[in-house]
Scaffold this motif. Structure first.
Motif, PDB file in Angstrom:
ATOM      1  N   MET A   1       0.815  -1.209   0.000  1.00  0.00           N
ATOM      2  CA  MET A   1       0.000   0.000   0.000  1.00  0.00           C
ATOM      3  C   MET A   1       0.852   1.265   0.000  1.00  0.00           C
ATOM      4  O   MET A   1       0.425   2.309  -0.499  1.00  0.00           O
ATOM      5  CB  MET A   1      -0.927  -0.007   1.218  1.00  0.00           C
ATOM      6  N   HIS A   2       2.062   1.187   0.537  1.00  0.00           N
ATOM      7  CA  HIS A   2       2.927   2.362   0.581  1.00  0.00           C
ATOM      8  C   HIS A   2       3.206   2.906  -0.818  1.00  0.00           C
ATOM      9  O   HIS A   2       3.336   4.114  -1.007  1.00  0.00           O
ATOM     10  CB  HIS A   2       4.263   2.015   1.253  1.00  0.00           C
ATOM     11  N   VAL A   3       3.311   2.025  -1.792  1.00  0.00           N
ATOM     12  CA  VAL A   3       3.713   2.435  -3.135  1.00  0.00           C
ATOM     13  C   VAL A   3       2.544   2.478  -4.112  1.00  0.00           C
ATOM     14  O   VAL A   3       2.680   3.010  -5.216  1.00  0.00           O
ATOM     15  CB  VAL A   3       4.813   1.485  -3.665  1.00  0.00           C
ATOM     16  N   VAL A   4       1.393   1.967  -3.730  1.00  0.00           N
ATOM     17  CA  VAL A   4       0.277   1.843  -4.675  1.00  0.00           C
ATOM     18  C   VAL A   4      -0.206   3.189  -5.220  1.00  0.00           C
ATOM     19  O   VAL A   4      -0.482   3.298  -6.420  1.00  0.00           O
ATOM     20  CB  VAL A   4      -0.874   1.039  -4.034  1.00  0.00           C
ATOM     21  N   PRO A   5      -0.354   4.263  -4.415  1.00  0.00           N
ATOM     22  CA  PRO A   5      -0.764   5.531  -5.031  1.00  0.00           C
ATOM     23  C   PRO A   5       0.202   6.003  -6.115  1.00  0.00           C
ATOM     24  O   PRO A   5      -0.229   6.496  -7.165  1.00  0.00           O
ATOM     25  CB  PRO A   5      -0.796   6.501  -3.845  1.00  0.00           C
ATOM     26  N   ALA A   6       1.502   5.848  -5.886  1.00  0.00           N
ATOM     27  CA  ALA A   6       2.480   6.215  -6.912  1.00  0.00           C
ATOM     28  C   ALA A   6       2.371   5.289  -8.116  1.00  0.00           C
ATOM     29  O   ALA A   6       2.493   5.725  -9.269  1.00  0.00           O
ATOM     30  CB  ALA A   6       3.893   6.171  -6.337  1.00  0.00           C
ATOM     31  N   LEU A   7       2.138   4.007  -7.861  1.00  0.00           N
ATOM     32  CA  LEU A   7       1.984   3.051  -8.956  1.00  0.00           C
ATOM     33  C   LEU A   7       0.757   3.388  -9.795  1.00  0.00           C
ATOM     34  O   LEU A   7       0.793   3.306 -11.034  1.00  0.00           O
ATOM     35  CB  LEU A   7       1.870   1.638  -8.392  1.00  0.00           C
ATOM     36  N   LEU A   8      -0.329   3.787  -9.146  1.00  0.00           N
ATOM     37  CA  LEU A   8      -1.536   4.152  -9.880  1.00  0.00           C
ATOM     38  C   LEU A   8      -1.298   5.400 -10.724  1.00  0.00           C
ATOM     39  O   LEU A   8      -1.812   5.510 -11.841  1.00  0.00           O
ATOM     40  CB  LEU A   8      -2.694   4.372  -8.907  1.00  0.00           C
ATOM     41  N   PHE A   9      -0.509   6.342 -10.212  1.00  0.00           N
ATOM     42  CA  PHE A   9      -0.176   7.518 -11.020  1.00  0.00           C
ATOM     43  C   PHE A   9       0.652   7.109 -12.235  1.00  0.00           C
ATOM     44  O   PHE A   9       0.452   7.630 -13.334  1.00  0.00           O
ATOM     45  CB  PHE A   9       0.593   8.537 -10.181  1.00  0.00           C
TER      46      PHE A   9
END
Length: 488
Positions: A452-460
């Motif tokens: 979850m730590h990286v998922v917002p960046a991955l979604l971007f």
């Protein structure tokens, strides 16, 4: 409950938010591009609250008792300085355009769908807010680690130290305390302490309120950056909805008290600002990325590892052609030598003993990890593609990977982003398939919250695959890396 106390709680959360947003808004003197105000509000909240924790640390170092008034005065001074700086530079051009200047020019059906989707999100956030309001402190990590320190500090009105269990047992005086995560940074505990100091005593609901703000800030910052990338309001809100509707993320909002929501907000917003800087060379985005990236180790010890994920991408930014190939060759030779020699062990004064061997990595505070492939793909597949933790996110990621590969040679910034995403993926693969942390996947525990730590960046990053950057309303107005990152 005192009405004055609740007003002070609102001030404790609202003033850092306003000060942070003001300073970020001051950085854009030109007419505000679409998405700037959501970006300022999102990044401003995270940076504002982290600034409060810095003031509380200064309070502890200076020997003062935990108190609301000192950081409040410092925030007022910081806000006044931001207002003066804004006035000195001639004010801010343009007007408050939350949705962008061309909002009225969007097709009617898009505005209707936008309103419906926004209503859906607001309804969901309201439900999460009620969860925080009604439920006592519940998460395991919160009432065994993070909130324990907060409650002790607020109730005793002193910065009681937390030490190892051995030191606690050896100390006959009741002046020290211990928790399992005694060595972890105190930032999350300070975040919970701040509004309760304003209220005047410990109250679990009040201690959890910063988590609701962090969720709103993550959504606002994400939406603002997507608009700055060049997406339409509807497309930006759609991707924001994809983020804020993730069940695992919503769980960490409703069960306020975990450190992982703050870790996800700080690291991913830093990564997204880094992506923008890579494409446009906008120094303002670079500063945002730097500040939030440096804050990661202050939130969790694992933040040091996340901070290191920027290094490979930065090397690709700064090196190109022959220097990059030479550097890669040197690293490969050193890695082979390290493997052939059986690794190394050394001490760093103030930190402790390090062991770096092909079969073992030991780093102070992070832990001891026996290396060797031992993973199984079954739990990973089930967590990501079968269970309801992520909806259909990982299916979208797989499709985006297939589409992204042929585009890597179109612009250099795409390759830099790919290196960043690949570095994060490689680190997570080593963690869950080559160390004892594989049990976290097999037992269905930490695997989801670590990702979850990286998922917002991955979604971007997924968005950048589907929506190309455009100059105009969504542009930062900065000069791109001409001849550096935009050429092949």
């Amino acid at each position: 409950m005192s009405a004055v106390g609740w007003w002070l709680v609102g001030l404790a959360l609202g003033l850092p938010w306003a000060v942070g947003a003001l300073w970020i808004r001051c950085a854009w003197r030109d007419a505000p591009p679409a998405g700037l105000w959501p970006l300022a509000l999102g990044y401003g909240y995270i940076l504002g609250l982290l600034t409060v924790t810095f003031f509380l640390r200064l309070q502890a170092v200076a020997g003062f008792a935990p108190d609301f008034s000192d950081p409040l005065i410092e925030l007022i001074v910081l806000g006044a300085a931001g207002g003066w700086w804004l006035w000195y530079r001639g004010g801010v051009a343009g007007h408050f355009a939350f949705f962008g200047k061309r909002w009225s020019q969007q097709p009617l059906w898009q505005r209707i769908v936008f309103a419906l989707l926004l209503s859906w999100l607001l309804w969901r956030v309201t439900g999460l807010a009620l969860e925080i309001w009604w439920r006592p402190l519940y998460p395991w990590d919160a009432w065994t680690n993070w909130a324990v320190r907060s409650k002790v500090w607020v109730e005793l009105r002193q910065w009681a130290p937390f030490v190892t269990p051995q030191q606690w047992l050896a100390d006959p005086a009741p002046a020290v305390y211990t928790v399992e995560a005694w060595a972890y940074p105190i930032t999350v505990s300070l975040l919970a302490s701040w509004p309760t100091l304003a209220f005047g005593n410990w109250q679990e609901t009040i201690a959890n309120l910063p988590w609701l703000g962090a969720a709103l800030a993550l959504g606002l910052g994400f939406y603002g950056q997507v608009r700055l990338w060049g997406a339409t309001p509807l497309a930006a809100l759609l991707f924001t909805w994809l983020l804020l509707s993730l069940p695992i993320l919503d769980t960490h909002i409703a069960l306020a008290g975990y450190a992982d929501l703050w870790m996800a907000a700080a690291f991913s917003l830093a990564a997204i600002a880094f992506f923008q800087w890579v494409r446009t060379a906008d120094r303002r985005q670079g500063v945002l990325a730097l500040l939030l990236a440096l804050a990661c180790p202050l939130i969790k010890l694992e933040g040091t590892v996340w901070l290191a994920m920027f290094v490979p991408a930065l090397l690709v930014v700064w090196l190109r052609g022959r220097p990059l190939r030479v550097f890669a060759g040197v690293v490969m030779i050193l890695a082979i030598a390290w493997w052939w020699l059986g690794g190394m062990a050394f001490n760093i004064p103030g930190l402790g003993h390090f062991t770096l061997r092909p079969d073992l990595i030991e780093v102070p505070y992070l832990g001891r990890f026996a290396l060797g492939y031992r993973g199984t793909w079954g739990p990973v597949w089930k967590n990501f593609f079968v269970l309801a933790n992520w909806h259909l996110l990982w299916y979208l990621v797989l499709v985006s990977l297939v589409i992204a590969v042929p585009k890597l040679w179109a612009e250099r910034w795409r390759r830099v982003m790919a290196v960043f995403v690949g570095s994060c993926g490689l680190m997570l693969f080593v963690l869950f398939f080559c160390t004892d942390a594989q049990q976290w996947a097999a037992q269905y525990t930490s695997i989801n919250r670590v990702f979850m730590h990286v998922v917002p960046a991955l979604l971007f990053w997924v968005l950048t695959v589907w929506i190309p950057p455009r100059l105009g309303e969504g542009s930062t107005g900065s000069v791109p890396y001409s001849g550096t990152l935009n050429d092949g």
